[in-house]
Design a protein around this motif. Structure first.
Motif, PDB file in Angstrom:
ATOM      1  N   LYS A  40       0.839  -1.194   0.000  1.00  0.00           N
ATOM      2  CA  LYS A  40       0.000   0.000   0.000  1.00  0.00           C
ATOM      3  C   LYS A  40       0.874   1.244   0.000  1.00  0.00           C
ATOM      4  O   LYS A  40       1.998   1.209   0.510  1.00  0.00           O
ATOM      5  N   PRO A  42      -0.158   4.819   0.823  1.00  0.00           N
ATOM      6  CA  PRO A  42      -0.803   6.073   1.208  1.00  0.00           C
ATOM      7  C   PRO A  42       0.262   7.128   1.497  1.00  0.00           C
ATOM      8  O   PRO A  42       1.461   6.840   1.427  1.00  0.00           O
ATOM      9  N   GLU A  43      -0.178   8.339   1.818  1.00  0.00           N
ATOM     10  CA  GLU A  43       0.813   9.363   2.132  1.00  0.00           C
ATOM     11  C   GLU A  43       1.592   8.951   3.392  1.00  0.00           C
ATOM     12  O   GLU A  43       1.148   8.096   4.140  1.00  0.00           O
ATOM     13  N   HIS A  44       2.736   9.530   3.592  1.00  0.00           N
ATOM     14  CA  HIS A  44       3.627   9.311   4.754  1.00  0.00           C
ATOM     15  C   HIS A  44       4.424   8.010   4.668  1.00  0.00           C
ATOM     16  O   HIS A  44       5.643   8.028   4.730  1.00  0.00           O
ATOM     17  N   ILE A  45       3.737   6.876   4.604  1.00  0.00           N
ATOM     18  CA  ILE A  45       4.473   5.605   4.674  1.00  0.00           C
ATOM     19  C   ILE A  45       3.960   4.633   3.625  1.00  0.00           C
ATOM     20  O   ILE A  45       2.752   4.400   3.534  1.00  0.00           O
ATOM     21  N   THR A  47       4.104   0.703   2.306  1.00  0.00           N
ATOM     22  CA  THR A  47       4.441  -0.620   2.838  1.00  0.00           C
ATOM     23  C   THR A  47       4.758  -1.565   1.695  1.00  0.00           C
ATOM     24  O   THR A  47       3.977  -1.678   0.742  1.00  0.00           O
ATOM     25  N   HIS A 538     -16.412   2.135   2.016  1.00  0.00           N
ATOM     26  CA  HIS A 538     -15.225   2.394   2.834  1.00  0.00           C
ATOM     27  C   HIS A 538     -14.089   1.443   2.445  1.00  0.00           C
ATOM     28  O   HIS A 538     -12.935   1.838   2.348  1.00  0.00           O
ATOM     29  N   GLN A 541     -12.792   2.640  -0.793  1.00  0.00           N
ATOM     30  CA  GLN A 541     -12.075   3.897  -0.581  1.00  0.00           C
ATOM     31  C   GLN A 541     -10.675   3.629  -0.027  1.00  0.00           C
ATOM     32  O   GLN A 541      -9.693   4.214  -0.456  1.00  0.00           O
ATOM     33  N   ARG A 542     -10.625   2.685   0.922  1.00  0.00           N
ATOM     34  CA  ARG A 542      -9.335   2.355   1.538  1.00  0.00           C
ATOM     35  C   ARG A 542      -8.351   1.847   0.499  1.00  0.00           C
ATOM     36  O   ARG A 542      -7.172   2.143   0.533  1.00  0.00           O
ATOM     37  N   THR A 545      -6.934   4.790  -1.315  1.00  0.00           N
ATOM     38  CA  THR A 545      -5.994   5.556  -0.488  1.00  0.00           C
ATOM     39  C   THR A 545      -4.690   4.781  -0.327  1.00  0.00           C
ATOM     40  O   THR A 545      -3.619   5.359  -0.245  1.00  0.00           O
ATOM     41  N   GLU A 546      -4.803   3.457  -0.327  1.00  0.00           N
ATOM     42  CA  GLU A 546      -3.584   2.641  -0.249  1.00  0.00           C
ATOM     43  C   GLU A 546      -2.757   2.774  -1.527  1.00  0.00           C
ATOM     44  O   GLU A 546      -1.560   2.511  -1.537  1.00  0.00           O
ATOM     45  N   TYR A 549      -4.011   7.668  -3.447  1.00  0.00           N
ATOM     46  CA  TYR A 549      -4.972   8.706  -3.813  1.00  0.00           C
ATOM     47  C   TYR A 549      -5.605   9.275  -2.558  1.00  0.00           C
ATOM     48  O   TYR A 549      -6.036   8.530  -1.690  1.00  0.00           O
ATOM     49  N   SER A 550      -5.629  10.617  -2.514  1.00  0.00           N
ATOM     50  CA  SER A 550      -6.277  11.198  -1.339  1.00  0.00           C
ATOM     51  C   SER A 550      -7.778  11.266  -1.612  1.00  0.00           C
ATOM     52  O   SER A 550      -8.206  11.353  -2.753  1.00  0.00           O
ATOM     53  N   TYR A 551      -8.534  11.193  -0.568  1.00  0.00           N
ATOM     54  CA  TYR A 551      -9.982  11.108  -0.687  1.00  0.00           C
ATOM     55  C   TYR A 551     -10.627  12.275   0.032  1.00  0.00           C
ATOM     56  O   TYR A 551     -10.241  12.624   1.133  1.00  0.00           O
ATOM     57  N   ILE A 553     -14.279  13.727   1.426  1.00  0.00           N
ATOM     58  CA  ILE A 553     -15.637  13.251   1.710  1.00  0.00           C
ATOM     59  C   ILE A 553     -16.548  14.467   1.853  1.00  0.00           C
ATOM     60  O   ILE A 553     -16.216  15.429   2.531  1.00  0.00           O
TER      61      ILE A 553
END
Lengths: 565, 492
Positions: A40, A42-45, A47, A538, A541-542, A545-546, A549-551, A553
């Motif tokens: 995954k 997402p932003e910051h980290i 994996t 959800h 969406q997860r 984001t993984e 992509y920022s989401y 709402i």
């Protein structure tokens, strides 16, 4: 050496955490692509995971274990756990321990060469592996049946013995085909760097070390072009398997547009037509068609209809199980898998590795987005309440009906209208899983519709109008999830989906990722809040984001609907 | 059994003396004047063969158990079978039967079911004092990787609301899940998971297995060494006695392994347990204590150093929260609220970095545990984290969804006026009674478990009250007749 300023954390369970906001992030990300699976991002980290498959994929692509170890040590924040270093070497060591070679004196047989006596013992002591060995012809060298080549690879893989298949390929009938410099559409045609890298990684200069494998590229990045480039390299009769009739036609159009081959050399093998030509494109559906469960797959004959030298499996993550079986029997033919994601909901990634081939090329989506090869997308979930008069019906319904009620919330049309107004002039795809919802909206908003029942000729016509701008909005069912090339689409509005399918979410997003000039793409999901649909949404969406992509709402309140009215 | 020690039986009461006499010499039908059971018995028991002959009547298990019990004159009877099972590693039913036989045959005595009295006449005194050496050394700053593992295991238990068996063991499925998450990185092995389960079960949850958040807070608020001591106190109460004694000497203690084992046996037997003792052998316990860095091994000796906490515990307070609802935090973080993410998210991965995932159901758990959205946002803000918009919005929605409705069972206590209610409220605030305000100073809810204490307190306080019975709804008689024509025939 470990350095606290490095971006990589190597953990003892073979997971790798990569810090995004680190100056060395890009170098490390590009390096990890070679030997670790991105789980995954997402932003910051981000994996990653190192596993046998990812390491054997790396080994098959020519990377050395020492390079991987040096890389991990160089960029790690903390000391790399000893078990990780040791295991990488052990796993790597197993790759290439068993090879399949050509048998020069018997065309129905192959040699299985085992390079390590302990592995040989392991094989001989296991009846499920030993049964593949016919005769011992030399020290650690056995003959095996040509036709069992695929089955053997799957069985050995199951026992952690990856088989390096370098027996070469049967030459198909030759085909003279070249790429054009200027496409038939009069546009200059040039392969992008990553497309060249991908095709070279697969072809391996025509040697027996190349010729079978999988290329992973994001939706909209031009996987078809990579396939066509490889056809022009192998220059042989080619069978292309894809997901739908529309995709078949897109392949045909692209081949005609980008190569010098004449239309009469390309055949369509679908429910409508049964042409077998030097390049034949057929659907998975027609191949696995049979009258009943007991009958044979009559269209499998296509595999022996010609002396194919190359087979392309488009959207290989969707390859149906019966085609795996037939593929295991045609291991002497060059094979290419194309996909945006190797994630299979049926967990058959190892079958793709064994039967189609290891991953030969992969590149993170975000790199291509940064380079401008795929469009930047903004994802937004819009939550709206359920119509009051439906609330009681919803509360007493069973789970499945609850989902149906929530997904077909009549208020969704109000949000849809607002979005259509907001993106006036853009190419907009509206997608829903419910035909009744599609028909209802089509009628109320007077929109053109494509569903499974729409004849192919009408579909093509609609897609064509959409491409050339005659139609700006198209309302589609899930038939448009895959392999539909609508590069102009920049807004996708999802009214309903197949529960929590992550794969569907990725594919749908892929519809709007074709690069556009100075335009962002927008991916909207309209869902009913406080309903079961929200839970599925959800999950989807997860997944996005993984992928990085920022989401956003957004909530629509009941008063807003009053205003609309 | 060789030479006999000086026979002293003054700890036996009269009845026990008679019964013990009868064990050796049978029932006396006619006693001569001046006969004393006590003096007679004392004299006779100095003869080696008298005791020997009576011991020969026991089977090997009974004999071994008697030998262990004979280390002390009084032994608490709580969980004695379990204690002997730990010490001797023989099946509990055999121990149970043997003890019962020993009592029945009057080799030993039981008083009010609370303690055993063991006549100190059967064996020479094996339980000589365990000697130790004192060793001058400066206090050592305490740190332990195993303690980090314990803290994270506890967080995992909180996050998964782990249930345990009556003996505080994990159920098989949970054990497998735990192995999948922890075995790769944790220094604590599979056998030792049960120690943490025991600590969690005894210290963190009530009898309904609901989390007692105050207890969790108290534990995580402790400095490292105190955390370890708290763990030891709960899991190895016997060791707590030993260590407390050693630490009082204010110096390092060296003790040989066999002497320590001797101390272990005696301490287990003499420690009063409130909960069933956990079965953990001496050898395994030593290994675990070495991991906890509570002891140091030097050849055949074990050293118990004096510890101190770091004066200013530095903690690595980095964390990340992603838009995919994952929260990452260093596994060795020493924050006092290290347990907090476990309250509202799922513990999914343990390594150098711990990974949590926030889900709808984990948030529901948080709501049930009494968290509100602001608690969670404040927690993230304490790391100076930027909370992704989709996460914040979704959290708000989930908290709103699950905190909207709740129910509670108990007894309603009504106060006729707010003035009267203030008195009750002040008692609640002072912690003298437990009740929740339903309507300010007017209606209180007394949880079932506190009902008895509540009413007993206010009764003693002289506050009069009565029980108002709910008004019964009496069904009105049915004002309806049905046609009975078909039942009747008119006679002309």
């Amino acid at each position: 050496m470990p350095d606290i300023n490095n971006p990589l954390i190597v953990q003892s369970d073979f997971s790798l955490l990569l810090e995004v906001f680190n100056p060395k992030f890009e170098i490390v990300r590009n390096g990890l692509t070679k030997f670790a699976e991105l789980i995954k991002s997402p932003e910051h980290i981000h994996t990653y995971q190192i596993n046998s498959l990812s390491l054997w994929n790396a080994a098959a692509a020519g990377n050395r274990s020492e390079e991987i170890i040096v890389f991990l040590e160089k960029y790690s924040k903390f000391e790399v756990p000893k078990n990780v270093l040791t295991e990488i070497q052990i796993i790597y060591h197993r790759f290439g321990m068993v090879e399949i070679h050509e048998c020069p004196y018997d065309k129905d047989k192959l040699f299985l060469v085992i390079k390590d006596s302990s592995v040989e013992k392991e094989i001989l002591s296991n009846p499920k592996l030993k049964k593949f060995l016919i005769d011992k012809v030399d020290d650690k060298k056995y003959t095996i049946q040509l036709l069992l080549r695929g089955d053997l690879k799957v069985a050995f893989f199951y026992y952690n013995i990856p088989v390096y298949d370098i027996a070469g390929y049967v030459d198909g009938l030759p085909l003279e085909i070249n790429l054009k410099e200027v496409a038939s559409s009069k546009k200059k045609f040039e392969l992008r760097d990553y497309q060249i890298m991908a095709s070279d990684a697969f072809y391996h200069a025509g040697s027996k070390f190349g010729g079978h494998g999988t290329i992973v590229l994001p939706c909209g990045s031009g996987k078809t072009i990579v396939g066509i480039k490889i056809i022009s390299l192998v220059k042989t009769y080619t069978l292309i398997l894809t997901t739908s009739v529309v995709a078949v036609h897109q392949w045909i159009n692209e081949i005609l547009d980008k190569t010098d081959i004449s239309p009469d050399m390309i055949g369509e093998y679908t429910g409508d037509k049964k042409e077998i030509k030097p390049i034949t494109i057929c659907t998975y559906q027609i191949l696995i068609y049979r009258k009943d469960k007991e009958s044979r797959f009559i269209h499998f004959d296509i595999f022996s209809a010609h002396k194919w030298g190359f087979i392309i499996y488009d959207e290989v993550h969707l390859l149906p199980a019966p085609i795996f079986k037939i593929t295991s029997e045609i291991q002497s033919t060059r094979r290419l898998g194309l996909t945006a994601t190797l994630v299979r909901e049926d967990k058959k990634e190892s079958d793709v590795f064994c039967l189609i081939g290891p991953k030969k090329f992969d590149t993170p989506w975000k790199i291509l987005e940064k380079q401008g090869w795929i469009s930047e997308a903004l994802c937004c979930e819009i939550k709206l309440p359920l119509k009051e008069d439906l609330m009681m019906e919803y509360l007493i319904a069973d789970q499945k009906s609850k989902y149906n009620i929530a997904a077909q919330n009549p208020l969704k049309i109000e949000v849809l209208k607002s979005l259509l107004f907001q993106h006036l002039g853009c190419h907009i795809l509206i997608i829903s899983n419910f035909i009744s919802q599609i028909n209802d909206i089509a009628q109320k908003l007077n929109l053109p519709v494509i569903t499974g029942k729409t004849p192919n000729s009408v579909r093509e016509e609609q897609y064509k109008k959409f491409r050339n701008g005659e139609l700006k909005v198209l309302l589609v069912s899930k038939v448009a999830n895959f392999s539909i090339d609508l590069p102009e689409a920049s807004v996708l509005i999802q009214l309903s989906g197949t529960y929590g399918s992550r794969q569907e979410e990725a594919q749908r997003l892929g519809r709007i990722l074709r690069p556009k000039l100075n335009t962002m793409s927008y991916f909207y999901s309209i869902i009913t809040r406080d309903s079961i649909e929200e839970q599925y949404s959800h999950k989807r969406q997860r997944f996005l984001t993984e992928q990085g992509y920022s989401y956003k709402i957004d909530f629509w309140k009941p008063e807003e609907f009053l205003c609309q009215n | 059994m060789s030479e006999l020690k000086h026979v002293k039986l003054d700890y036996l009461n009269e009845k026990e003396i008679i019964e013990f006499y009868e064990l050796f010499f049978g029932n006396i039908l006619i006693k001569r004047p001046g006969f004393s059971y006590y003096s007679n018995l004392s004299k006779c028991l100095t003869k080696d063969n008298v005791v020997q002959s009576i011991l020969e009547k026991l089977n090997s298990h009974e004999l071994n158990i008697l030998k262990i019990l004979s280390r002390n004159i009084y032994i608490p009877n709580d969980y004695l079978i379990e204690k002997l099972h730990i010490i001797m590693d023989i099946p509990a039913p055999i121990i149970k039967k043997s003890i019962s036989n020993l009592i029945e045959k009057k080799y030993i005595f039981i008083r009010e079911d609370k303690k055993l009295v063991i006549p100190n006449v059967f064996f020479s005194d094996d339980s000589e004092k365990s000697d130790y050496k004192e060793d001058q050394d400066d206090p050592v700053v305490y740190s332990s990787r195993a303690l980090n593992d314990i803290n994270n295991l506890l967080n995992y238990y909180i996050s998964k609301e782990i249930k345990h068996s009556n003996s505080f063991s994990l159920y098989k499925k949970d054990h497998h899940d735990l192995i999948a998450v922890f075995s790769n990185y944790s220094s604590i092995n599979e056998d030792e998971y049960d120690l943490v389960t025991y600590f969690y079960g005894v210290n963190f949850v009530d009898e309904t297995e609901s989390l007692i958040i105050e207890k969790v807070k108290d534990y995580f608020n402790l400095p490292n060494f105190n955390k370890t001591m708290q763990f030891v106190k709960i899991v190895f109460p016997w060791l707590n006695t030993i260590i407390s004694y050693f630490y009082k000497q204010n110096t390092c203690i060296r003790i040989k392994k066999d002497k320590l084992k001797n101390l272990w046996v005696n301490s287990i037997l003499l420690t009063e347990y409130k909960n069933i003792p956990i079965k953990f052998s001496f050898e395994k316990t030593l290994k675990f204590l070495l991991k906890l860095n509570l002891i140091i091994k030097e050849k055949d000796e074990f050293i118990f150093p004096i510890f101190k906490n770091k004066e200013d515990d530095e903690f690595n307070s980095q964390a990340r929260l992603t838009s995919s609802f994952n929260f990452f935090i260093n596994a060795d973080n020493l924050r006092k609220d290290f347990y907090f993410p476990a309250m509202f998210s799922d513990f999914i991965k343990y390594n150098k970095i711990v990974e949590y995932e926030i889900t709808e159901y984990s948030v529901k758990r948080g709501v049930i545990n009494g968290l509100v959205l602001d608690d969670v946002l404040d927690f993230f803000n304490s790391f100076s984290l930027k909370i992704p918009l989709n996460v914040e919005t979704t959290l708000k929605q989930w908290f709103d969804k699950y905190a909207s409705y709740f129910y509670s069972t108990g007894t309603h206590f009504f106060c006729q006026s707010r003035e009267k209610g203030r008195l009750i409220n002040s008692l609640v605030e002072k912690g003298l009674i437990k009740a929740y305000q339903i309507k300010e100073n007017e209606v209180f809810l007394i949880p079932d478990e506190h009902k008895e204490q509540f009413f007993s307190f206010i009764e003693k306080s002289g506050i009069d009250f009565y029980q108002k019975k709910p008004i019964k709804v009496i069904n009105e008689p049915i004002d309806k007749v049905f046609n009975i024509n078909f039942l009747l025939t008119k006679i002309e």
